[in-house]
Every structure is written in structure tokens, then in C-alpha cells.
Design a protein around this motif. Structure first.
Motif, PDB file in Angstrom:
ATOM      1  N   GLY A  63       0.781  -1.218   0.000  1.00 30.36           N
ATOM      2  CA  GLY A  63       0.000   0.000   0.000  1.00 30.36           C
ATOM      3  C   GLY A  63       0.816   1.274   0.000  1.00 30.36           C
ATOM      4  O   GLY A  63       0.296   2.335  -0.331  1.00 30.36           O
ATOM      5  N   LEU A  86      -2.463  -8.016   6.101  1.00 23.35           N
ATOM      6  CA  LEU A  86      -2.236  -6.608   5.798  1.00 23.35           C
ATOM      7  C   LEU A  86      -1.237  -6.033   6.808  1.00 23.35           C
ATOM      8  O   LEU A  86      -1.108  -6.562   7.924  1.00 23.35           O
ATOM      9  CB  LEU A  86      -3.554  -5.829   5.886  1.00 23.35           C
ATOM     10  CG  LEU A  86      -4.628  -6.168   4.859  1.00 23.35           C
ATOM     11  CD1 LEU A  86      -5.900  -5.392   5.168  1.00 23.35           C
ATOM     12  CD2 LEU A  86      -4.143  -5.868   3.451  1.00 23.35           C
ATOM     13  N   TRP A  90      -7.880  -3.718   9.295  1.00 26.47           N
ATOM     14  CA  TRP A  90      -8.704  -3.381   8.125  1.00 26.47           C
ATOM     15  C   TRP A  90      -9.188  -1.932   8.143  1.00 26.47           C
ATOM     16  O   TRP A  90      -9.074  -1.210   7.137  1.00 26.47           O
ATOM     17  CB  TRP A  90      -9.890  -4.342   8.030  1.00 26.47           C
ATOM     18  CG  TRP A  90     -10.919  -3.917   7.028  1.00 26.47           C
ATOM     19  CD1 TRP A  90     -12.181  -3.478   7.274  1.00 26.47           C
ATOM     20  CD2 TRP A  90     -10.748  -3.867   5.607  1.00 26.47           C
ATOM     21  NE1 TRP A  90     -12.814  -3.154   6.102  1.00 26.47           N
ATOM     22  CE2 TRP A  90     -11.956  -3.394   5.058  1.00 26.47           C
ATOM     23  CE3 TRP A  90      -9.704  -4.169   4.754  1.00 26.47           C
ATOM     24  CZ2 TRP A  90     -12.145  -3.214   3.690  1.00 26.47           C
ATOM     25  CZ3 TRP A  90      -9.880  -3.995   3.375  1.00 26.47           C
ATOM     26  CH2 TRP A  90     -11.096  -3.512   2.867  1.00 26.47           C
ATOM     27  N   TRP A  93      -6.449   0.285   7.355  1.00 31.52           N
ATOM     28  CA  TRP A  93      -6.104   0.126   5.936  1.00 31.52           C
ATOM     29  C   TRP A  93      -7.016   1.005   5.072  1.00 31.52           C
ATOM     30  O   TRP A  93      -6.554   1.706   4.165  1.00 31.52           O
ATOM     31  CB  TRP A  93      -6.233  -1.351   5.570  1.00 31.52           C
ATOM     32  CG  TRP A  93      -6.020  -1.750   4.148  1.00 31.52           C
ATOM     33  CD1 TRP A  93      -6.985  -2.085   3.246  1.00 31.52           C
ATOM     34  CD2 TRP A  93      -4.769  -1.906   3.460  1.00 31.52           C
ATOM     35  NE1 TRP A  93      -6.424  -2.429   2.043  1.00 31.52           N
ATOM     36  CE2 TRP A  93      -5.063  -2.331   2.145  1.00 31.52           C
ATOM     37  CE3 TRP A  93      -3.440  -1.725   3.820  1.00 31.52           C
ATOM     38  CZ2 TRP A  93      -4.068  -2.592   1.193  1.00 31.52           C
ATOM     39  CZ3 TRP A  93      -2.442  -1.987   2.873  1.00 31.52           C
ATOM     40  CH2 TRP A  93      -2.759  -2.395   1.592  1.00 31.52           C
ATOM     41  N   HIS A  97      -5.727   4.493   2.892  1.00 28.69           N
ATOM     42  CA  HIS A  97      -5.856   4.703   1.452  1.00 28.69           C
ATOM     43  C   HIS A  97      -6.789   5.865   1.108  1.00 28.69           C
ATOM     44  O   HIS A  97      -6.589   6.538   0.095  1.00 28.69           O
ATOM     45  CB  HIS A  97      -6.303   3.415   0.770  1.00 28.69           C
ATOM     46  CG  HIS A  97      -5.198   2.413   0.663  1.00 28.69           C
ATOM     47  ND1 HIS A  97      -4.039   2.661  -0.029  1.00 28.69           N
ATOM     48  CD2 HIS A  97      -5.061   1.166   1.190  1.00 28.69           C
ATOM     49  CE1 HIS A  97      -3.241   1.617   0.061  1.00 28.69           C
ATOM     50  NE2 HIS A  97      -3.826   0.696   0.799  1.00 28.69           N
ATOM     51  N   THR A 179       1.536  -2.793  -3.919  1.00 29.95           N
ATOM     52  CA  THR A 179       0.327  -3.622  -3.897  1.00 29.95           C
ATOM     53  C   THR A 179       0.086  -4.230  -5.274  1.00 29.95           C
ATOM     54  O   THR A 179      -0.226  -5.410  -5.391  1.00 29.95           O
ATOM     55  CB  THR A 179      -0.902  -2.790  -3.483  1.00 29.95           C
ATOM     56  OG1 THR A 179      -0.637  -2.161  -2.236  1.00 29.95           O
ATOM     57  CG2 THR A 179      -2.130  -3.665  -3.356  1.00 29.95           C
ATOM     58  N   ASP A 199      -7.298   2.313  -3.418  1.00 31.85           N
ATOM     59  CA  ASP A 199      -5.920   2.795  -3.299  1.00 31.85           C
ATOM     60  C   ASP A 199      -5.391   3.518  -4.529  1.00 31.85           C
ATOM     61  O   ASP A 199      -4.557   4.413  -4.422  1.00 31.85           O
ATOM     62  CB  ASP A 199      -4.993   1.626  -2.956  1.00 31.85           C
ATOM     63  CG  ASP A 199      -5.091   0.474  -3.952  1.00 31.85           C
ATOM     64  OD1 ASP A 199      -6.060   0.441  -4.754  1.00 31.85           O
ATOM     65  OD2 ASP A 199      -4.198  -0.396  -3.942  1.00 31.85           O
TER      66      ASP A 199
END
Length: 494
Positions: A63, A86, A90, A93, A97, A179, A199
Motif C-alpha cells: 500500500g 495486511l 482493516w 487500511w 488509502h 500492492t 488505493d
């Protein structure tokens, strides 16, 4: 006497068994192998393309942003294997992004505009095979300041172009290579919002990508033209469209090509790049209607991830006439390609965590069988031997054909019914810029080429005109403006 023979037989058997045991032990121990004590690594003539002249790849987590000029980097990674976890929870995450993407997309747009002049100028009267989308005019690749024209650039030596950093056709990287995975065009995401990534987005304007949805032509039903009648073939409608046209085996192969399955980053787990869980993607998510929608990915044939080449989605049309599939590897059959299609970025271990496709060989064979029916689009100006029909072609197109087979050297690699030689070639592009050599790349067919922008394996050439300029420079052809325009006109006939 019999006792002596038996004694010697038993003794021989014992000695043979002992020898095998000793050999087995030696084999199991495995010696470390030979090492050259005074080994000095030569540069093999690579110069600035050798590993010693490259920047070590940065260490990035999934990422995190990656450089747009990845051709300057080289080296090995820490591991060949992916981790299904990851780098953060989550919710974090998602937040990461949502914060990073707007600035990233602004920088991507700025970078692409620094390389290309997307003027949206079209070639008058020229359209893709579906008859709706115009062909874009080029070249749109920008020249460096101080260089007034491509003709002026082509007069310079390769060394001068390299030393002054004037090469306009450097590789194009995946804009988020940490990614990576599939990045779909806006036109696709508008119809399939489940594939809109949190992303990163596509870096090309839709005007410079293939028509969507594209027509589909079958070798078995040429009389029907576009068998889809302007529809995108999906799991919901494939039976309705093809029942009565295909055999049951072919229907099964098509079903597998349109059936979504979980992948490395499009799935039901939290290891994904979509806000909502999804059923995944299918072969036809990128190879729409057996063609392409311009989505791009990273080739699965190398590590570390930052060293993997960006690859645009090639058309599946005419694969029946190809003996070599994939870009960097020589995959020799369509059923084999169906088995290894890179849904897991070349890492089968990820299947345990996300869910395998589970294709049996018989199913992969049926996928290959349907693939083998996808025809090139009609080319009404070509005769049975793929020559231009003089009565149907213009003077410029006929001149382009002559150049194609002569001065421009195109036919050295592009010939036959598919206009391809089925070889891999190393164009040694590193002669023109300081960076990592790209190595051998498969030759792609030119039949129906007007339908498949952007060009070259990594999409770095937006138009056919850019492609002509690229090869004129790389092969040192010294073509005139008139000759280059004639070549583009000819390729539009293919």
C-alpha cells in the motif's frame, strides 16, 4: 559348487546394497558445491544497466507509494512469497488509502502529463472495429526541452540520447507497485463498481483505451459478425447469447472464462483493495469479450515485486494462431495458460488463504478450446494472403505496406496471417537510457492492432503513431514524416 555360487551371489548382493547405502547417504548429505574464490562479477557489457549502477529497491510495505521511475532500480527482495496479512488492521487500511489516494492520483496525473500530451485529437474517419470509438492521433509522447522534433532526435547517436537523457519512451511502471494487481479503467468501474479500488485508479484517459464493450468475432460464425450484438458477455447472459452457437464443451469453457473467482486483492477477505468484499474477477474482467479493456497488472514472472514489469492486458483474439503466450515466459498452450493465469500474482500459497480457483485439467482444456475460437476483427482491405487489395487501398496505405516489408523492417518480426513471428526479442532499449535492462519480450501480433491501444507490453506508447516513432528510433530506421504516416495508415488496415 552350488554352495560357492550361492555364497558369491549373496556376497555380491551385500556389496551392491552397501554401495547403494553409502551413495544414498552421500546424496542425502549434499555437498555445498563449488565456489570460485577469486570471483569478480563482470558487467557483461551492460554498463549503466548493470546491478552496480542501479539504485537498490526501496523497502516498502503493502500500500505504500513506490517511485514512478522504477527502471532506475535493481536488486533482490527479502522473500519470493506473499503474506496474506495486511500491514495494519482493516479499518486502518481503509483510512490509510482514503487519505493517500487523492494526492497519489494527482501525482499520477501530473507524471502522465509530463510524459504525454493527451490532446484528444483523433484520426479523421478512423474507428475501432465496433464502429463507435475513434482512433487517437499521435504521437503524444513529449520530447525533452530543446528537442524540436522526432526527426531531430533520430539524428542523434544512441550514446548522445542516453547521456543527455532525451529518450521519450522509458518504461511505464505500475503507479502503486507495492500492492500492484489489476487496475481497471474508469469505463469498466462505472459498470462494475465492485472493482473500483480504494488505493489507486487507472492512469490513462478513457479516450486512449480500447472500446468498451468490444465486439467478439468467432472463427466458427464469421457470418454473424459481432456475436454479442454490442453486449458485454457475463456470467448472467453468456448462456442466452451463445446457446445454439457453441457446443456444450465450448459453453463450459466460456462459463469458466466469465465466472468470477477470488484473487490476491479482489476477494471476500480483508486482504483486498475494494471497500466491500467481492466475488473476485474473471478472465473476461480484463479480457472483455475475449479482447481487452486496457486494464494493467504486473507480470508474475519475477521478484521482488518492484522489479516486475507492468503489463497491459493483451487481446485474446487470434490466439489460435499463436504458439507463444505470456510476455516474459514462453507458455506454449492455451490450456496451460488457463491453468496458470496469474490470479495470485504467481504465488500459489495465497490460494490457501483466499480460496483456490480449483481448475481441473479438463476444465482448463475447455477454457483453451473457447479461447481458440476467438477471431481477429474483419480486415476488408486484405486478401487471402494478407496483402492489401490495390483496388480497396489508398496510395498511402500501399506505400505503408511497401515500407512495412522493406525499409521499416516491421516484417522481420511481424509476418504471416497474425503478423507475428512467435519469438521473443530483446530490443536492448537500455542503449537509450540509464536503467535496468528489460530483456526479451514476446512479439505481439499486429492483426487488428488498431483495437488495442495503448501499445508495447507496458502501455508506454499511447497511439500507433507513438509506436512508429519508438521503432524508428530504437531500430535507427531514419524514416521521414511521410513514411511514418504511411506506416500508421497501413497498420490501420490490419
Amino acid at each position: 559348487m552350488k554352495r560357492k555360487i550361492l555364497y558369491f551371489s549373496l556376497t555380491g548382493a551385500f556389496l551392491l546394497l552397501s554401495f547403494q547405502i553409502v551413495n544414498t547417504k552421500l546424496h542425502l548429505l549434499q555437498s555445498p558445491g563449488a565456489v570460485v574464490d577469486d570471483y569478480i562479477e563482470p558487467d557483461y557489457g551492460l554498463g549503466s544497466g548493470h546491478i552496480d549502477s542501479l539504485i537498490p529497491f526501496p523497502e516498502v510495505k503493502k500500500g505504500e507509494r513506490t517511485p514512478f521511475d522504477l527502471w532506475k532500480y535493481g536488486g533482490i527482495g527479502k522473500s519470493s512469497f506473499m503474506d496474506p496479512k495486511l500491514p495494519m488492521e482493516w479499518e486502518e487500511w481503509l483510512k490509510f488509502h482514503k487519505n493517500q489516494k487523492p494526492k497519489l492520483m494527482m501525482d499520477i496525473d501530473s507524471y502522465m502529463n509530463s510524459r504525454y500530451n493527451f490532446s484528444n485529437e483523433v484520426i479523421e474517419g478512423e474507428f475501432m472495429s465496433g464502429g463507435r470509438k475513434p482512433i487517437m492521433k499521435g504521437p503524444v509522447s513529449r520530447l525533452s526541452k530543446g528537442v524540436r522534433s522526432y526527426e531531430e532526435l533520430s539524428k542523434l547517436s544512441t550514446m548522445e540520447i542516453k547521456e543527455k537523457d532525451l529518450f521519450p519512451f522509458k518504461p511505464l511502471a505500475h503507479p502503486l507497485a507495492s500492492t500492484a494487481h489489476m487496475v481497471f479503467p474508469d469505463s469498466w468501474n462505472a459498470v462494475h463498481p465492485e472493482h473500483n479500488r480504494i488505493d489507486v485508479g487507472h492512469d490513462y484517459p478513457d479516450e486512449y483505451l480500447p472500446e468498451f464493450p468490444p465486439p467478439m468475432f468467432l472463427t466458427t460464425h464469421k457470418e454473424l459478425g459481432d456475436v454479442t450484438n454490442g453486449r458485454e458477455v457475463t456470467l448472467s447472459n453468456y448462456y442466452e447469447i451463445f446457446n445454439g452457437l457453441l457446443t456444450p464443451e465450448q459453453m463450459e469453457g466460456l462459463k469458466e472464462l466469465v465466472r468470477p473467482t477470488p484473487t490476491t486483492w479482489f476477494n471476500q477477505t480483508t486482504h483486498r483493495v475494494t471497500e466491500e468484499a467481492s466475488a473476485g474477477v474473471s478472465c473476461f474482467s480484463c479480457h472483455v469479450n475475449g479482447h481487452t479493456n486496457g486494464a494493467f497488472e504486473l507480470a508474475p514472472d519475477s521478484r521482488p515485486h518492484l522489479a516486475r514489469l507492468r503489463v497491459g492486458t493483451p487481446s485474446m483474439r487470434g490466439n489460435y494462431n499463436l504458439m507463444q503466450l505470456a510476455s516474459k515466459r514462453s507458455v506454449r498452450s492455451m490450456d496451460h495458460f488457463a491453468e496458470i493465469e496469474e490470479y495470485f500474482d504467481g504465488d500459489p500459497g495465497m490460494m490457501q488463504h483466499i480460496g483456490p480457483r480449483g481448475h481441473q485439467k479438463s476444465v482448463a482444456n475447455r477454457m483453451g478450446d473457447f479461447n481458440a475460437m476467438l477471431n481477429f476483427p474483419p480486415a476488408p482491405k486484405l486478401d487471402a494472403m494478407s496483402n492489401l487489395i490495390p483496388e480497396k487501398a489508398t496510395e498511402q496505405e500501399l506505400f505503408g505496406e511497401k515500407l512495412f516489408r522493406g525499409k521499416a523492417k516491421c516484417a522481420s518480426c511481424h509476418y504471416g496471417p497474425a503478423f507475428v513471428d512467435d519469438y521473443m526479442h530483446d530490443l536492448k532499449i537500455e542503449r537509450f537510457y540509464k536503467g535496468r535492462p528489460e530483456g526479451p519480450i514476446k512479439t505481439f501480433p499486429l492483426r487488428g492492432i488498431k483495437d488495442s491501444p495503448p501499445y508495447l507490453h507496458d502501455d508506454r506508447l499511447p497511439t500507433l503513431d507513438d509506436t512508429v516513432e519508438f521503432f524508428n528510433l530504437v531500430l535507427e530506421l531514419k524514416l521521414t514524416k511521410k513514411e511514418k504516416k504511411a506506416l500508421t495508415a497501413y497498420m490501420l488496415c490490419l
